[in-house]
Motif scaffolding. Sequence first.
Motif, PDB file in Angstrom:
ATOM      1  N   THR A   1       5.287 -18.935  -7.625  1.00 38.99           N
ATOM      2  CA  THR A   1       4.446 -18.127  -8.753  1.00 38.99           C
ATOM      3  C   THR A   1       3.811 -16.554  -8.382  1.00 38.99           C
ATOM      4  N   VAL A   2       3.177 -16.533  -6.976  1.00 39.13           N
ATOM      5  CA  VAL A   2       2.576 -15.516  -6.600  1.00 39.13           C
ATOM      6  C   VAL A   2       3.448 -14.591  -6.044  1.00 39.13           C
ATOM      7  N   ARG A   3       3.260 -13.316  -6.258  1.00 37.89           N
ATOM      8  CA  ARG A   3       4.340 -12.203  -5.828  1.00 37.89           C
ATOM      9  C   ARG A   3       3.370 -11.167  -5.126  1.00 37.89           C
ATOM     10  N   PRO A   4       3.991 -10.766  -4.028  1.00 37.92           N
ATOM     11  CA  PRO A   4       3.368  -9.553  -3.186  1.00 37.92           C
ATOM     12  C   PRO A   4       2.808  -8.302  -4.151  1.00 37.92           C
ATOM     13  N   LEU A   5       1.640  -7.771  -3.505  1.00 40.09           N
ATOM     14  CA  LEU A   5       1.248  -6.710  -4.430  1.00 40.09           C
ATOM     15  C   LEU A   5       1.978  -5.404  -4.209  1.00 40.09           C
ATOM     16  N   GLU A   6       2.123  -4.593  -5.146  1.00 42.79           N
ATOM     17  CA  GLU A   6       2.681  -3.390  -5.188  1.00 42.79           C
ATOM     18  C   GLU A   6       2.355  -2.667  -4.111  1.00 42.79           C
ATOM     19  N   PRO A   7       3.151  -1.747  -3.093  1.00 42.44           N
ATOM     20  CA  PRO A   7       2.727  -0.702  -2.097  1.00 42.44           C
ATOM     21  C   PRO A   7       2.014   0.442  -2.772  1.00 42.44           C
ATOM     22  N   ILE A   8       1.184   0.874  -1.845  1.00 44.42           N
ATOM     23  CA  ILE A   8       0.147   2.223  -2.093  1.00 44.42           C
ATOM     24  C   ILE A   8       0.316   3.077  -1.052  1.00 44.42           C
ATOM     25  N   GLU A   9      -0.054   4.386  -1.019  1.00 42.07           N
ATOM     26  CA  GLU A   9      -0.302   5.225   0.195  1.00 42.07           C
ATOM     27  C   GLU A   9      -1.718   5.017   0.431  1.00 42.07           C
ATOM     28  N   LEU A  10      -2.119   4.895   1.660  1.00 43.05           N
ATOM     29  CA  LEU A  10      -3.353   4.790   2.008  1.00 43.05           C
ATOM     30  C   LEU A  10      -3.865   5.663   3.213  1.00 43.05           C
ATOM     31  N   GLN A  11      -5.058   6.193   3.073  1.00 47.91           N
ATOM     32  CA  GLN A  11      -5.626   6.893   4.442  1.00 47.91           C
ATOM     33  C   GLN A  11      -5.656   5.777   5.467  1.00 47.91           C
ATOM     34  N   LEU A  12      -5.575   6.250   6.747  1.00 46.10           N
ATOM     35  CA  LEU A  12      -5.490   5.208   7.915  1.00 46.10           C
ATOM     36  C   LEU A  12      -6.446   4.150   8.148  1.00 46.10           C
ATOM     37  N   LEU A  13      -7.856   4.666   7.808  1.00 45.11           N
ATOM     38  CA  LEU A  13      -8.839   3.748   7.988  1.00 45.11           C
ATOM     39  C   LEU A  13      -8.961   2.734   6.917  1.00 45.11           C
ATOM     40  N   ASP A  14      -8.390   3.115   5.565  1.00 41.73           N
ATOM     41  CA  ASP A  14      -8.301   2.308   4.471  1.00 41.73           C
ATOM     42  C   ASP A  14      -7.057   1.296   4.605  1.00 41.73           C
ATOM     43  N   ALA A  15      -6.247   1.719   5.677  1.00 45.99           N
ATOM     44  CA  ALA A  15      -5.101   0.794   5.663  1.00 45.99           C
ATOM     45  C   ALA A  15      -5.219  -0.552   6.813  1.00 45.99           C
ATOM     46  N   GLN A  16      -6.403  -0.548   7.542  1.00 43.07           N
ATOM     47  CA  GLN A  16      -6.628  -1.552   8.425  1.00 43.07           C
ATOM     48  C   GLN A  16      -6.291  -3.006   7.688  1.00 43.07           C
ATOM     49  N   GLY A  17      -5.974  -3.787   8.300  1.00 47.58           N
ATOM     50  CA  GLY A  17      -5.455  -4.923   7.792  1.00 47.58           C
ATOM     51  C   GLY A  17      -4.341  -5.058   6.758  1.00 47.58           C
ATOM     52  N   CYS A  18      -3.820  -3.999   6.561  1.00 48.09           N
ATOM     53  CA  CYS A  18      -2.666  -4.040   5.436  1.00 48.09           C
ATOM     54  C   CYS A  18      -1.468  -4.240   5.949  1.00 48.09           C
ATOM     55  N   VAL A  19      -0.142  -4.558   5.147  1.00 48.07           N
ATOM     56  CA  VAL A  19       0.993  -4.587   6.091  1.00 48.07           C
ATOM     57  C   VAL A  19       2.080  -3.609   5.422  1.00 48.07           C
ATOM     58  N   LEU A  20       2.344  -3.215   6.554  1.00 45.34           N
ATOM     59  CA  LEU A  20       3.588  -1.757   6.321  1.00 45.34           C
ATOM     60  C   LEU A  20       4.722  -2.376   5.439  1.00 45.34           C
ATOM     61  N   VAL A  21       4.885  -1.404   4.821  1.00 47.39           N
ATOM     62  CA  VAL A  21       6.209  -1.511   3.785  1.00 47.39           C
ATOM     63  C   VAL A  21       7.476  -0.890   4.262  1.00 47.39           C
TER      64      VAL A  21
END
Length: 440
Positions: free
Chosen positions: A27-47
Amino acid sequence: MSSAAPRTTGQDQLWSVDEHLDDILATVRPLEPIELQLLDAQGCVLVEDVTVPVSLPPFDNSSMDGYAVRVADVAGASEEFPAALEVVGDVAAGQADLLHVGPGQAARIMTGAPLPPGAETVVPVEWTDGGLGEGLVTGMRARALSPDGAEGHVQVYRPAEARAHVRAKGSDVRAGDRALEAGTVLGPPQIALLAAIGRATVRVRPRPRVVVMSTGSELVQPGGELGSGQIYDSNSFALTAAAIDAGAIAYRVGAVADDAVTLRSTIEDQLVRADLMVTTGGVSVGAYDVVKEALSYVGDEDEPGSGIEFRKLAMQPGKPQGFGSIGPDHTPLLALPGNPVSSYVSFELFVRPAIRTLMGLDDVHRPTTTATLTTGKALTSPKGRRQFLRGTYADGAVTPVGGAGSHLVAALAHADALIVVPEDVESVEPGTEVEVVLLG
């Protein structure tokens, strides 16, 4: 985001752990990708894969403070017979206009500075008389301010091979190489690499926003005064910390009293900042199980497909569970039991995989292994239930800590593993190989 509530079944059906987890992950789906500044992207997953646009380092540079020279000019140099070279100038890090090093010449060079034309190697300042009396960098700064620009000579006491102490262009990564693969979780080293190759932003799946709230009129905020029959709210703190540990941005909501209207209103207010809602408490069969009262409904005209289903699972601890979606965006909601151990074990089994799925990770589960059970007596387990006991794991062995009670928070604090006893096993003898879920 979820697309629909899980299938409705009879309230008396006993679900397996795997069936409940499969429904959640379907039921749960991955969140839609977004463009982030580097420090805001810490802990995120590259698409997407990241390709190196420019070699790193982008030019040959010195790995030492010293002198850039020609190999032939220092061949055979020794303490007794040093090579005497004319110093033609300084090369600093970031310098654009480079001087030329000819036969019998040397250039003072700083760590990270480009190797000047004509130079073939670098001799460290410690191999010369150029470091005596003043540091090389300090001396370079002083000469830069000198009105006559006098350079002088340097004596070199040791030979150097070609390209010694030189970092070659592209020795880290070359232009066109793949720096990072899609699916990589961005930590400090990965962000350092992205910055080093000139990337200011990156396309990722954002960290899920998880709202955690506990229910119960008996709950008091830590630091407050306990009244008769009251206890401190530990679940919301434990689950919020667990959500952060799983990779989420977590928001803790203070304990909500046993009032269905208040609870429903609070949940609806929190939906604006939630990719996933987690409640703890109020999912059993008691008269004051307000989560069931507030959320046991079939989606109405305004929220088609929404709804929370409450189930009994063949597990211990954590038999009562709830799952579904709520609100106009069908935000997933997992309702966990209120006993501290039940709540935490349920989080590890169901919520953590949901968070990791929202992040877009392929492997959403804690690692598992087998270990030898070390205990003074046999473990017992209820027939037909998958039991999860707390334990400590080391060197292929696991030892139970605390008892089977779902209220034993102190034992949980000392555990780093869950011992899994299958549904068809009622007794486990010491020395038996058991499945273990590693918690960190």
